[in-house]
Design an enzyme around this catalytic site. Structure first.
Site, short mmCIF file in Angstrom:
data_model
loop_
_atom_site.label_atom_id
_atom_site.label_comp_id
_atom_site.label_asym_id
_atom_site.label_seq_id
_atom_site.Cartn_x
_atom_site.Cartn_y
_atom_site.Cartn_z
N GLU A 1 0.88 -1.17 0.00
CA GLU A 1 0.00 0.00 0.00
C GLU A 1 0.91 1.22 0.00
OE1 GLU A 1 -2.78 0.01 3.19
OE2 GLU A 1 -3.80 -1.80 2.52
N CYS B 1 -2.53 8.98 3.17
CA CYS B 1 -2.07 8.55 1.84
C CYS B 1 -3.12 8.77 0.77
CB CYS B 1 -1.65 7.09 1.88
SG CYS B 1 -2.96 5.95 2.36
#
Length: 485
Positions: free
Chosen positions: A216, A250
């Protein structure tokens, strides 16, 4: 005082887990469900400690800690505990009359011993959510926490020790040296959350053992705003998504592409709504988190300074304070495309706005960067939304909202290429930590009965009959003949 896990202790814990992975592999759904419920109850018992730790690490507001950290983990636990029986069941596949004697199905088995490496930006949510997926799938877990969120780490360590045997789940603390040592060990699966640069290091290390990986990562996640929107509602949505956790998310909107139709109004609305949200002096707002450490603060201050020196205009914000690691919610326009803020992921409370006349200009800007982890489209025009989706690529996308796709239990979360590999959360997290084993259960007779040695004319006739009923065999022959002609 920070104390990292010694290499000898890491080695001891690792060997314990390798030795016990087959034991935990055989634990049934009910056993795993009870363990997850115990984890949920323990988190509830430590709720105030978690909030206090997050405030010490980030100055994070208790409400924000509840929403983005604790509630997110509890939702993940509830989803796994409620569905683990169904997730663990074998899944039937479509049968084929050409293989009439075979019952095909998928069997989900744990990958084995797993390593989860987590970042500092959501120091409770991310480690615990991925831990839930790996435990639900039946694995052992070494949980490597970020060295930058020390107070949160101590609470996680206590929770893990209260719930799990160390041979099942253990916490490892440390920095580069400890992570490098871990990556030198053989794991069946590694889950990493962090930057693309470090993701490449993790993937290279995993390649030595051909370990599975879920990465990720991140990138510059754009928001595209059409002419056909309720502009104030859109601005408020963007402010919330961008400035929660002081932009250290993010999937936060990294920059906004707005139809120039809104130029005058949107600049005024951003100023009004940011001041309404955080007051005239944002440094006094109890709702605004701080930057995690001096290094990240310096990076953001330098990026803002670079943009201004290159001619960018600050609509609102721009104030910084090194002592408290405060960076005000800042919106800037007229940004040089070569500025650092437009070239690198921002990961902080700085929001550039770029105006476009035609949406194709927005596509050019987006395609000038690596594929993003997230994209946000704001429009009441369905044709516009479809056009944007068709002409762009992103790990995930929200339409007329931001960041909620990561919360939806039916959707996977993950990136594409530079923004990530693999998917997480819910069923997709369970599947990422499981091996999807293909089973062909032969019920009547083996294929060898038809094609047994020695090969004879009878074998050839059977083969021709078999090929005759293969899908698309005749159409393929016609295509080949036509292309030859």
């Amino acid at each position: 005082m920070e104390q990292y896990t010694p290499f000898t202790e890491i080695e001891r814990l690792y060997r314990q887990q390798v030795a016990k992975k087959d034991y935990y592999k055989l634990k049934d759904a009910n056993w795993r469900k009870i363990l997850l419920q115990k984890l949920s109850a323990t988190i509830n018992a430590y709720q105030e400690d978690i909030k206090q730790a997050l405030h010490q690490d980030f100055n994070k507001n208790a409400v924000e800690a509840e929403i983005t950290e604790i509630m997110a983990v509890q939702m993940e636990i509830r989803e796994a505990a409620s569905n683990i029986n169904r997730w663990m069941q074998d899944r039937n596949c479509r049968r084929s009359w050409k293989f009439f004697s075979i019952k095909p199905y998928l069997h989900y088995e744990p990958k084995g011993n797993t390593l989860i490496i987590t970042p500092w930006n959501y120091p409770f949510q991310l480690p615990m959510s991925h831990l839930v997926s790996s435990v639900a799938a039946g694995n052992t877990v070494m949980l490597k926490l970020s060295e930058h969120a020390w107070h949160s780490n101590q609470v996680i360590r206590r929770i893990v020790q209260d719930v799990f045997e160390e041979e099942h789940v253990c916490v490892v603390e440390g920095a580069v040296a400890e992570t490098t040592f871990l990556l030198g060990l053989r794991f069946d699966h590694i889950h990493f959350t962090g930057s693309s640069a470090i993701g490449k290091v993790v993937m290279q290390a995993a390649s030595h053992f051909l370990s599975g990986v879920t990465l990720e990562l991140g990138g510059k996640s754009p928001a595209i705003v059409d002419k056909d929107v309720a502009i104030r509602e859109v601005v408020k949505n963007l402010i919330w998504a961008k400035f929660i956790n002081a932009g250290q998310t993010c999937i936060a909107p990294d920059y906004v592409l707005i139809d120039s139709f809104w130029k005058g109004q949107v600049e005024r609305i951003f100023v009004e709504e940011i001041q309404h949200a955080f007051g005239a002096d944002a440094s006094q707002s109890p709702d605004l988190a701080r930057i995690i450490n001096d290094r990240q603060y310096g990076r953001l201050a330098d990026a803002l300074r670079d943009a201004v020196q290159r001619g960018a205009s600050t609509l609102v914000g721009g104030q910084t304070d090194a002592r408290s690691r405060f960076v005000a919610p800042t919106v800037i326009t007229a940004v040089d495309p070569e500025a650092v803020i437009m070239q690198e992921e921002i990961f902080g409370p700085l929001l550039p706005i770029v105006f476009y006349n035609e949406v194709d200009e927005a596509f050019v800007e987006i395609k000038g960067h690596e594929k993003p982890l997230a994209m946000y489209i704001f429009s009441k025009n369905r044709a516009f939304v479809k056009r944007v989706i068709a002409n762009t690529t992103a790990g995930g996308t929200c339409v007329n909202d931001a960041m909620v796709h990561v919360m939806h239990p039916s959707l996977p979360f993950g990136g594409v290429n530079n923004s990530g590999i693999g998917q997480s959360f819910g069923w997709y997290g369970f599947r990422a930590f499981s091996h999807e084993r293909a089973i062909a259960d032969v019920k009547l007779m083996p294929l060898s009965k038809f094609f047994w040695f020695p090969y004879t004319d009878k074998t050839t006739r059977l083969l021709r009959l078999f090929r005759r009923f293969m899908p698309n065999s005749r159409s393929e022959i016609k295509i080949k003949k036509a292309s030859t002609a």
